[in-house]
Design a protein around this motif. Sequence first.
Motif, PDB file in Angstrom:
ATOM      1  N   ASP A  22       5.561   1.473  -4.405  1.00 52.84           N
ATOM      2  CA  ASP A  22       5.022   0.745  -5.559  1.00 52.84           C
ATOM      3  C   ASP A  22       5.963   0.998  -6.726  1.00 52.84           C
ATOM      4  O   ASP A  22       5.995   2.101  -7.272  1.00 52.84           O
ATOM      5  CB  ASP A  22       3.609   1.238  -5.874  1.00 52.84           C
ATOM      6  N   GLY A  70       1.158   7.820  -9.858  1.00 53.19           N
ATOM      7  CA  GLY A  70       0.376   6.880 -10.635  1.00 53.19           C
ATOM      8  C   GLY A  70       1.189   6.192 -11.708  1.00 53.19           C
ATOM      9  O   GLY A  70       2.350   6.530 -11.955  1.00 53.19           O
ATOM     10  N   LYS A  71       0.570   5.203 -12.335  1.00 47.19           N
ATOM     11  CA  LYS A  71       1.151   4.471 -13.453  1.00 47.19           C
ATOM     12  C   LYS A  71       0.483   4.992 -14.714  1.00 47.19           C
ATOM     13  O   LYS A  71      -0.737   4.978 -14.809  1.00 47.19           O
ATOM     14  CB  LYS A  71       0.875   2.976 -13.310  1.00 47.19           C
ATOM     15  N   ASP A  90      -6.204  10.225 -13.257  1.00 45.69           N
ATOM     16  CA  ASP A  90      -5.136   9.304 -13.659  1.00 45.69           C
ATOM     17  C   ASP A  90      -4.220   8.916 -12.498  1.00 45.69           C
ATOM     18  O   ASP A  90      -3.413   8.001 -12.629  1.00 45.69           O
ATOM     19  CB  ASP A  90      -4.284   9.940 -14.770  1.00 45.69           C
ATOM     20  N   TYR A  91      -4.330   9.601 -11.391  1.00 36.43           N
ATOM     21  CA  TYR A  91      -3.433   9.355 -10.260  1.00 36.43           C
ATOM     22  C   TYR A  91      -4.102   8.427  -9.247  1.00 36.43           C
ATOM     23  O   TYR A  91      -5.194   8.717  -8.767  1.00 36.43           O
ATOM     24  CB  TYR A  91      -3.032  10.677  -9.605  1.00 36.43           C
ATOM     25  N   SER A  92      -3.430   7.341  -8.926  1.00 37.63           N
ATOM     26  CA  SER A  92      -3.987   6.350  -8.008  1.00 37.63           C
ATOM     27  C   SER A  92      -3.768   6.703  -6.548  1.00 37.63           C
ATOM     28  O   SER A  92      -4.534   6.256  -5.691  1.00 37.63           O
ATOM     29  CB  SER A  92      -3.352   4.985  -8.282  1.00 37.63           C
ATOM     30  N   TYR A  93      -2.716   7.444  -6.290  1.00 34.96           N
ATOM     31  CA  TYR A  93      -2.329   7.695  -4.896  1.00 34.96           C
ATOM     32  C   TYR A  93      -2.212   9.199  -4.644  1.00 34.96           C
ATOM     33  O   TYR A  93      -1.662   9.936  -5.470  1.00 34.96           O
ATOM     34  CB  TYR A  93      -0.979   7.027  -4.595  1.00 34.96           C
ATOM     35  N   GLN A 114       0.837  -1.173   0.000  1.00 32.72           N
ATOM     36  CA  GLN A 114       0.000   0.000   0.000  1.00 32.72           C
ATOM     37  C   GLN A 114       0.885   1.240   0.000  1.00 32.72           C
ATOM     38  O   GLN A 114       1.801   1.349   0.796  1.00 32.72           O
ATOM     39  CB  GLN A 114      -0.913   0.023   1.240  1.00 32.72           C
TER      40      GLN A 114
END
Length: 126
Positions: free
Chosen positions: A28, A99-100, A112-115, A1
């Motif tokens: 990550d 993000g990826k 688009d950003y996961s975190y 996480q």
Amino acid sequence: QVRLVESGGGSVQAGGSLRLSCVGARSDRTITRVAWFRQAPGKDREWVAGIFVVSHVPAYSDSVKGRCTVSRMNENDEVTLEMTNLSPDDTAMYFCAAGKFMSGRPWYQVADYSYWGQGTQVTVSS
């Protein structure tokens, strides 16, 4: 996480400088970009700057180009945003995001950003 943690915000007078820090993106290894956004009261979240994790190539919005430098420090998993010649228009909560990304995607799409971090407040007085 992944947990992103920002620090370095504060109150400065116009013309002053601040250095913001974000740690946690290396949790990550598939993350390809780390970015800084800001949000002023009553306004949308706005992309400020970002950096590619592998190449360290930076990118800047027109609103901060020439006044900000974004850097990634490999040794301590830190992404910094150095801001100079600050004005009251820079007053906002500043967020770190990661993000990826597929190649060619723009920087500014919030979705688009996961975190995301919790944010750090920057206040510039005139």
